[in-house]
Design an enzyme around this catalytic site. Structure first.
Site, PDB file in Angstrom:
ATOM      1  N   HIS A 234      -1.172   4.560   7.204  1.00 32.84           N
ATOM      2  CA  HIS A 234       0.117   4.088   6.671  1.00 32.84           C
ATOM      3  C   HIS A 234       1.120   5.228   6.762  1.00 32.84           C
ATOM      4  CE1 HIS A 234       3.141   2.741   3.817  1.00 32.84           C
ATOM      5  NE2 HIS A 234       2.604   1.529   3.871  1.00 32.84           N
ATOM      6  N   CYS A 272       4.698  -0.117   9.083  1.00 32.71           N
ATOM      7  CA  CYS A 272       5.404  -0.479   7.859  1.00 32.71           C
ATOM      8  C   CYS A 272       6.897  -0.268   8.103  1.00 32.71           C
ATOM      9  CB  CYS A 272       4.904   0.377   6.689  1.00 32.71           C
ATOM     10  SG  CYS A 272       5.791   0.037   5.163  1.00 32.71           S
ATOM     11  N   HIS A 299       3.125  -4.222   7.737  1.00 26.64           N
ATOM     12  CA  HIS A 299       3.785  -4.356   6.433  1.00 26.64           C
ATOM     13  C   HIS A 299       5.231  -4.685   6.745  1.00 26.64           C
ATOM     14  CE1 HIS A 299       1.031  -1.628   3.735  1.00 26.64           C
ATOM     15  NE2 HIS A 299       0.407  -2.683   4.212  1.00 26.64           N
ATOM     16  N   HIS A 347       6.250  -5.573  -0.578  1.00 26.42           N
ATOM     17  CA  HIS A 347       7.182  -5.489  -1.710  1.00 26.42           C
ATOM     18  C   HIS A 347       8.163  -6.654  -1.759  1.00 26.42           C
ATOM     19  CE1 HIS A 347       6.671  -0.847  -1.388  1.00 26.42           C
ATOM     20  NE2 HIS A 347       5.557  -1.486  -1.595  1.00 26.42           N
TER      21      HIS A 347
HETATM   22  C1  DNO Z   1       2.841   0.481  -1.276  1.00 24.22           C
HETATM   23  C2  DNO Z   1       1.789   0.529  -0.275  1.00 24.22           C
HETATM   24  C3  DNO Z   1       1.055   1.844  -0.269  1.00 24.22           C
HETATM   25  C4  DNO Z   1      -0.110   1.757   0.691  1.00 24.22           C
HETATM   26  C5  DNO Z   1      -0.852   3.028   0.864  1.00 24.22           C
HETATM   27  C6  DNO Z   1      -1.860   2.902   1.957  1.00 24.22           C
HETATM   28  O1  DNO Z   1       3.244  -0.532  -1.690  1.00 24.22           O
HETATM   29  O2  DNO Z   1       2.290   0.211   0.974  1.00 24.22           O
HETATM   30  O3  DNO Z   1       0.566   2.105  -1.536  1.00 24.22           O
HETATM   31  O4  DNO Z   1      -1.026   0.850   0.198  1.00 24.22           O
HETATM   32  O5  DNO Z   1      -0.014   4.066   1.140  1.00 24.22           O
HETATM   33  O6  DNO Z   1      -2.863   3.833   1.738  1.00 24.22           O
END
Ligand code: DNO
Length: 391
Positions: A234, A272, A299, A347
């Site tokens: 990530h 992401c 993401h 989110h």
């Molecule tokens: C937040 C997430 C992060 C993600 C970690 C992966 O909402 O995208 O907490 O889970 O960074 O290890």
């Protein structure tokens, strides 16, 4: 795209029956109850999977995350023991038939915001990163040695002024938000323990930190290959150094470095859009073009930025990333692979009834449901436009 939903386990206020109604079929989860760093036993994984899949139509598709402990990140003498435990977890995950593991290599803190309930212009609330609040925390609350030299004078003055305008409860809230641990981060601190925790990083350079990640990857990628896993790192969130801590998965250059040094097919990316997008010099499209083949997990969320260095979570279809063009590109990549890529609406805003329910910050029901519906709508529209059949 394989629509999925992050579920924080049996204690998640949004139960699996609710998830079933969102149109997601994939579950993204982790053994949140398991001690950080310890091997995930096969029976535990299977048991958890069974719990998830008891809700008809849901499948545990992605693990988010198996956290990497600080010993490994800091390259401490005992890191090999922890790496062995990590490798054993991966073997067991492979045996349980799960193919994608999301993880991050951010020091001490996982994702970071200064405000979790920032009022939106339309009502409801979203997540916000107010740069002067971060600076105020760093210099005046945490009192990190040398912090002043990280910021221009004018920003420090603005931060100080801002801090003086805040009451005790706002200041406590800021501290909580920054270091008490956001969902998924598994760790939380108070100011004292946080100071101790970041202390070792004053001697760890970016290069040291990169070699610690390399050391870890050299050890785990062969295991991941054998277990048939994609290790989807990530990106840093936010994608720049905060509080003097090194961050090395923030830019296109960082990702180029990562994949050229570790070409293993198991070395993969969690794309992401929100994390990458929180930096004005990160262009999402060239990043997608360059790394599409490495993406094992998506993401999807969107951020907007201002000139003060603040960013906030916008609607899924607003903000910096052109989601429609991105989804079009994702569909092309899926066609090339002959396989869907798991995606989750990341989110959501806290909207309507979300305000009456206590959910994890960023992990609301209605806000995420709206995001998912929008993203799915875009996907369906693109697919329909691609088939030139009439209606
Ligand atoms: C937040 C997430 C992060 C993600 C970690 C992966 O909402 O995208 O907490 O889970 O960074 O290890």
């Amino acid at each position: 795209m394989l629509k999925s939903w992050r579920w924080f386990g049996p204690k998640d206020p949004i139960g699996l029956e609710a998830v079933r109604q969102t149109s997601a079929t994939g579950i993204v989860s982790a053994l949140h109850h398991w001690p950080n760093g310890e091997t995930w036993p096969l029976e535990e994984i299977l048991d958890y999977k069974e719990k998830i899949e008891a809700t008809q139509g849901l499948k545990w598709e992605v693990i988010e995350s198996i956290p990497v402990v600080e010993s490994i990140k800091q390259g401490k003498p005992d890191r090999d023991e922890w790496i062995d435990k990590y490798r054993n977890s991966l073997k067991n995950v492979g045996k349980a038939g799960i193919k994608v593991v999301c993880y991050n290599f951010m020091p001490v803190l996982d994702w970071t915001r200064t405000h979790l309930q920032w009022p939106l212009p339309t009502g409801g609330y979203g997540l916000y990163y107010l740069k002067k609040a971060l600076i105020a925390f760093d210099i005046f609350l945490l009192k990190r040695k040398g912090a002043e030299s990280d910021y221009p004078e004018a920003e420090i003055l603005a931060a100080e002024k801002w801090l003086h305008s805040q009451g005790d409860s706002e200041i406590n809230q800021l501290i909580q938000t920054l270091i008490a641990g956001l969902p998924g981060s598994e760790l939380g601190f108070d100011i004292e323990s946080f100071r101790k925790e970041i202390e070792p990083y004053k001697d760890i350079t970016l290069d040291d930190y990169r070699s610690n990640l390399s050391y870890f990857l050299n050890a785990i990628l062969p295991t991941a290959e054998e277990a048939g896993l994609s290790m989807a790192i990530h990106p840093d969130d936010p994608p720049f150094s905060i509080l003097g801590l090194p961050r090395i998965i923030s830019t296109q250059e960082d990702l180029t470095h990562l994949f050229s040094h570790h070409p293993s097919p198991s070395n993969a990316l969690t794309f992401c859009t929100g994390s990458l997008g929180a930096r004005p010099d990160n262009d999402i499209q060239p990043m997608w073009d360059q790394f599409a083949s490495r993406v094992a997990f998506l993401h999807l969320r969107n951020v907007s930025l201002n000139e003060d260095g603040d960013f906030w979570e916008d609607d899924h279809l607003a903000g910096r990333a052109n989601m429609s063009l991105l989804i079009q590109a994702i569909l092309k990549e899926e066609e090339r692979r002959g396989q869907e890529i798991p995606m989750r609406p990341d989110h959501g805003h806290h909207l309507l009834d979300d305000l009456m329910r206590s959910t994890n910050p960023g992990y609301s029901l209605i806000g995420r449901l709206k995001g998912l519906a929008q993203l799915e709508g875009v996907e369906e529209a693109i697919k329909a436009l691609n088939t030139s059949k009439g209606f």
